[in-house]
Design an enzyme around this catalytic site. Structure first.
Site, PDB file in Angstrom:
ATOM      1  N   CYS A 142       0.826  -1.209   0.000  1.00  0.00           N
ATOM      2  CA  CYS A 142       0.000   0.000   0.000  1.00  0.00           C
ATOM      3  C   CYS A 142       0.868   1.270   0.000  1.00  0.00           C
ATOM      4  CB  CYS A 142      -0.980  -0.034   1.167  1.00  0.00           C
ATOM      5  SG  CYS A 142      -2.337   1.145   0.999  1.00  0.00           S
TER       6      CYS A 142
ATOM      7  N   HIS B  91      -3.883  -5.133  -0.263  1.00  0.00           N
ATOM      8  CA  HIS B  91      -3.565  -5.668   1.062  1.00  0.00           C
ATOM      9  C   HIS B  91      -3.590  -7.194   1.061  1.00  0.00           C
ATOM     10  CE1 HIS B  91      -3.644  -1.898   3.462  1.00  0.00           C
ATOM     11  NE2 HIS B  91      -4.360  -1.491   2.424  1.00  0.00           N
TER      12      HIS B  91
ATOM     13  N   GLU C 103      -2.549  -9.105   3.295  1.00  0.00           N
ATOM     14  CA  GLU C 103      -2.861  -9.570   4.656  1.00  0.00           C
ATOM     15  C   GLU C 103      -4.364  -9.567   4.928  1.00  0.00           C
ATOM     16  OE1 GLU C 103      -3.104  -5.179   5.148  1.00  0.00           O
ATOM     17  OE2 GLU C 103      -1.912  -6.562   3.940  1.00  0.00           O
TER      18      GLU C 103
END
Length: 366
Positions: A248, A333, A335
């Site tokens: 990001c 993202h 994650e």
């Protein structure tokens, strides 16, 4: 009887609803998020620092809030806007209501408004400054304030850790530069055996190299990447000496450090359902995203960076890698939290990159 509250935009439009959360009325940049679930992870994502989130999904708060799903210790957004907020959540993990948590952290909100209309306005006109008031007679004064107020420029300074700390693992050593990290980045590294040292965003290349890590992770975070000049210098100082992976804001800073440029998007990507194409494999991942800036693809032509991923909705850059050095990044993202885990294999790729680099260095020094 529910107390009235008004959401006011800098263009003079306003929406009447009812009070949600705190009476600590704030202003901020209003954006929208298209995820259907994961509101707890969303409101605790530091990348939303200073922003007011409009949730497009019509019912928010129906499974409550629990202590385990926060992505940061303290939410730092400036407000939320919802069509309907559940007052009676039902979930076996639920400990507080959404209203309770907003009130606890001094975050205002509004419910009972037409979130579709607000989202269309943002899509058509771009992000706007917005604020809340509980008095209709104060709307004109708030509009003038919104048109004049300058929002903070460096939100990273607000959310980055002030002192280094360690999340223990057993194998590879990773320095995570905290621009406003989500906690699940640490979890994904820990579950792969990485010992993670989280450091402030002002940490220099020399300080990182002195720690002798196996790799460096550049976290997500809020705001304009061009403001975080110290991180650009840090990346230039470690490139080629240690493998690194940017997510990001970390992705944007990686690109800027190599001579690319960024631009502010009209309304950004915020949600858990954004399709991204991997140009190397041809596969498409559904990704979680939260950014209002992107890298100018034309500015990459004179750099040593190669585009690896593109957004299928608008063609913006979603992934980069260095042509010769062990460094890569993604705009989205991997994650997740919230969102799909299609892309968490990128953490495996990072571990493999660190292992290979370490082995190569061992042979060179043998």
């Amino acid at each position: 009887m529910q107390s009235k509250r008004y959401l006011v935009l800098e263009d003079g439009s306003f929406y009447e609803g009812y009070r949600l959360g705190s009476d600590n009325l704030t202003v901020g940049e209003i954006v929208f998020n298209t995820a259907m679930t994961g509101y707890q992870e969303t409101i605790s994502d530091p990348s939303y620092t200073g922003q007011i989130i409009t949730f497009t999904y019509p019912l928010i708060g129906n499974y409550g809030i629990n202590r385990d799903d926060f992505e940061s210790l303290v939410p730092t957004l400036n407000g939320i806007v919802v069509k309907e907020a559940s007052a009676h959540p039902s979930n076996f993990r639920q400990q507080k209501t959404l209203h309770d948590v907003l009130e606890l952290h001094q975050i205002p909100g509004i419910a009972g408004v037409d979130t579709r209309s607000i989202t269309r306005k943002i899509r058509q006109h771009g992000v706007l400054k917005a604020g809340f008031t509980d008095r209709k007679e104060d709307i004109d004064q708030l509009v003038k304030h919104l048109q004049q107020v300058e929002l903070p420029k460096n939100e990273v300074e607000i959310v980055s850790t002030k002192t280094p700390y360690v999340s223990t693992g057993k194998d590879l050593s990773v320095v995570l530069v905290d621009f406003g990290k989500k906690q699940n980045i640490v979890r994904e590294l820990n579950v792969r055996g990485c010992n993670v040292t989280v450091v402030p965003y002002t940490t220099t290349a020399e300080e990182i190299l002195a720690m002798a890590p196996d790799g460096v992770m550049l976290s997500n975070g809020p705001g304009n990447p061009e403001v975080v000049e110290c991180a650009i210098l840090m990346i230039q100082g470690i490139l080629g000496k240690i493998p690194f992976f940017g997510i990001c804001l970390g992705h944007q800073l990686f690109a800027l450090s190599q001579g690319a440029s960024s631009f502010k998007m009209k309304f950004g990507h915020r949600g858990a359902n954004h399709p991204v194409k991997n140009l190397e494999t041809g596969k498409v991942d559904i990704t979680s995203q939260n950014h209002g800036y992107a890298i100018d693809i034309d500015s990459l032509k004179s750099t040593d960076l190669e585009v690896t991923h593109l957004a299928l909705n608008d063609g913006t850059v979603e992934g980069l890698k260095h042509k010769t050095l062990p460094a890569f990044s993604v705009q989205y993202h991997p994650e997740a939290n919230p969102g799909p885990s299609d892309s968490n294999y990128l953490f495996d790729d990072f571990v493999a990159m660190m292992t290979n680099f370490k082995e190569k260095e061992r042979h060179i020094n043998a």
